[in-house]
Scaffold this motif. Structure first.
Motif, PDB file in Angstrom:
ATOM      1  N   MET A   1       0.663  -0.948   0.140  1.00 44.04           N
ATOM      2  CA  MET A   1       0.014   0.104   0.198  1.00 44.04           C
ATOM      3  C   MET A   1       1.169   1.210  -0.595  1.00 44.04           C
ATOM      4  SD  MET A   1      -3.117   1.569   2.783  1.00 44.04           S
ATOM      5  CE  MET A   1      -3.815  -0.734   2.667  1.00 44.04           C
ATOM      6  N   GLN A   2       0.503   1.865  -1.368  1.00 41.04           N
ATOM      7  CA  GLN A   2       1.001   3.589  -0.776  1.00 41.04           C
ATOM      8  C   GLN A   2       0.944   3.955  -0.074  1.00 41.04           C
ATOM      9  OE1 GLN A   2       3.787   3.714  -3.261  1.00 41.04           O
ATOM     10  NE2 GLN A   2       4.076   1.214  -3.108  1.00 41.04           N
ATOM     11  N   ALA A   3       1.953   5.454  -0.281  1.00 34.75           N
ATOM     12  CA  ALA A   3       1.612   6.562   1.557  1.00 34.75           C
ATOM     13  C   ALA A   3      -0.398   7.014   0.870  1.00 34.75           C
ATOM     14  CB  ALA A   3       2.094   7.446   0.766  1.00 34.75           C
ATOM     15  N   LYS A   4      -0.097   7.860  -0.130  1.00 30.38           N
ATOM     16  CA  LYS A   4      -1.321   8.071  -0.562  1.00 30.38           C
ATOM     17  C   LYS A   4      -2.996   7.316  -0.119  1.00 30.38           C
ATOM     18  CE  LYS A   4      -3.781  10.252  -4.026  1.00 30.38           C
ATOM     19  NZ  LYS A   4      -4.688   9.761  -4.002  1.00 30.38           N
ATOM     20  N   GLU A   5      -2.312   6.262  -0.015  1.00 29.42           N
ATOM     21  CA  GLU A   5      -3.615   4.964  -0.114  1.00 29.42           C
ATOM     22  C   GLU A   5      -3.716   4.713   1.210  1.00 29.42           C
ATOM     23  OE1 GLU A   5      -3.631   1.573  -3.916  1.00 29.42           O
ATOM     24  OE2 GLU A   5      -2.114   1.787  -2.328  1.00 29.42           O
ATOM     25  N   ILE A   6      -2.507   4.548   2.121  1.00 38.95           N
ATOM     26  CA  ILE A   6      -2.859   4.330   3.847  1.00 38.95           C
ATOM     27  C   ILE A   6      -3.157   5.504   3.748  1.00 38.95           C
ATOM     28  CG2 ILE A   6      -1.333   4.968   5.406  1.00 38.95           C
ATOM     29  CD1 ILE A   6       1.317   3.069   4.455  1.00 38.95           C
ATOM     30  N   LYS A   7      -3.123   6.989   3.688  1.00 41.99           N
ATOM     31  CA  LYS A   7      -3.492   8.175   4.375  1.00 41.99           C
ATOM     32  C   LYS A   7      -5.420   8.063   3.833  1.00 41.99           C
ATOM     33  CE  LYS A   7       0.185  11.599   4.327  1.00 41.99           C
ATOM     34  NZ  LYS A   7       0.354  12.984   4.253  1.00 41.99           N
ATOM     35  N   GLU A   8      -5.470   7.729   2.521  1.00 38.89           N
ATOM     36  CA  GLU A   8      -6.822   7.637   2.487  1.00 38.89           C
ATOM     37  C   GLU A   8      -7.650   6.649   2.942  1.00 38.89           C
ATOM     38  OE1 GLU A   8      -7.047   6.502  -1.655  1.00 38.89           O
ATOM     39  OE2 GLU A   8      -6.775   8.837  -2.539  1.00 38.89           O
ATOM     40  N   GLN A   9      -7.221   5.710   3.862  1.00 41.02           N
ATOM     41  CA  GLN A   9      -7.973   4.415   4.265  1.00 41.02           C
ATOM     42  C   GLN A   9      -7.562   4.740   5.447  1.00 41.02           C
ATOM     43  OE1 GLN A   9      -8.981   1.733   2.811  1.00 41.02           O
ATOM     44  NE2 GLN A   9      -9.828   1.335   4.464  1.00 41.02           N
ATOM     45  N   ILE A  10      -6.928   5.220   6.218  1.00 42.86           N
ATOM     46  CA  ILE A  10      -7.533   5.083   7.817  1.00 42.86           C
ATOM     47  C   ILE A  10      -8.617   7.194   7.443  1.00 42.86           C
ATOM     48  CG2 ILE A  10      -6.104   7.524   9.695  1.00 42.86           C
ATOM     49  CD1 ILE A  10      -4.029   6.493   8.947  1.00 42.86           C
ATOM     50  N   GLN A  11      -9.038   7.503   6.242  1.00 41.20           N
ATOM     51  CA  GLN A  11     -10.286   8.595   6.647  1.00 41.20           C
ATOM     52  C   GLN A  11     -11.060   7.361   6.365  1.00 41.20           C
ATOM     53  OE1 GLN A  11      -9.840  11.598   7.123  1.00 41.20           O
ATOM     54  NE2 GLN A  11      -8.634  12.931   6.855  1.00 41.20           N
ATOM     55  N   VAL A  12     -11.285   6.714   5.616  1.00 39.55           N
ATOM     56  CA  VAL A  12     -12.511   6.153   5.500  1.00 39.55           C
ATOM     57  C   VAL A  12     -12.755   5.090   6.911  1.00 39.55           C
ATOM     58  CG1 VAL A  12     -13.430   3.607   4.453  1.00 39.55           C
ATOM     59  CG2 VAL A  12     -12.210   5.222   3.227  1.00 39.55           C
TER      60      VAL A  12
END
Length: 230
Positions: A1-12
């Motif tokens: 998982m890339q950094a952008k995906e990690i941040k997006e997943q935390i938001q979800v």
């Protein structure tokens, strides 16, 4: 998982948790604020921060899945599908961390971010874990357990009773002080029993000895006991 995906997943997960478990949402929001100003390249250059975030994403996803089940019976059925260590983590320690005040969290977040997280005994812990698995025992590892709950490994054996273990090569002068701090930490998290393992790296057989002690005490150490083995 890339950094952008990690941040997006935390938001979800924050959005999902706000409906199912507001305390988890607050925890995740705290984590989100901690990393939100990091550029993707900077985040990817911090392996311990990344590893912690991926663990939290995994644990939060599983916890919210459990919370979303329609009845206590369905939740219990989900727990029964897990290994004893997973059941202890998701059924007891992880929700306790979500809901409790964690006085160490602020400190170790700073250390992870600064790259000051020093796993001195990491090779030894890995060797112990591998030996436990080779003997048909099982283990569980989490940054939260390590850094907040003074637990390097959660171990279970034939009787499937998870036991929290800390491994250290601390010098004799500091041994009692560290043991006392460890016991106090376990009691503060209401961890009912634990094993404090000190080793001498000069002893060629020490990994085998530590595993023997860990597996035996997983099965037989009584509740309310915090065993100091050196």
């Amino acid at each position: 998982m890339q950094a952008k995906e990690i941040k997006e997943q935390i938001q979800v997960l924050i959005e999902q948790a706000s409906l199912l478990d507001p305390n988890l949402a607050r925890r995740l929001d705290e984590i989100n604020r901690w990393v939100k100003n990091l550029k993707p390249g900077s985040l990817m250059a911090k392996p311990f921060v990344l590893a912690f975030l991926l663990e939290v994403i995994t644990d939060s996803t599983i916890w919210l899945l459990i919370k979303s089940l329609p009845s206590p019976e369905a939740q219990q059925a989900k727990f029964e599908q897990m290994t004893p260590n997973e059941r202890y983590w998701y059924g007891y320690l992880f929700p306790k961390w979500i809901n409790a005040s964690d006085s160490k969290f602020y400190i170790w977040k700073q250390k992870l971010m600064a790259g000051e997280f020093n796993q001195v005994d990491d090779d030894i812990i890995r060797a112990i874990a591998q030996d436990i698995t080779s003997r048909d025992g099982s283990f569980w590892q989490r940054y939260i357990a390590d850094l907040s709950m003074a637990t390097d490994l959660i171990v279970s054996n034939r009787h499937q009773q998870p036991l929290c273990i800390q491994v250290t090569s601390v010098c004799q002068e500091l041994h009692h002080q560290k043991y006392q701090a460890w016991e106090n930490t376990l009691r503060s998290w209401e961890i009912k029993r634990g094993l404090f393992l000190s080793y001498n790296p000069q002893n060629a057989n020490f990994v085998n000895q530590l595993v023997n002690v860990a597996l035996y005490n997983s099965d037989y150490l009584a509740g309310g006991k915090y065993l100091n083995f050196s």
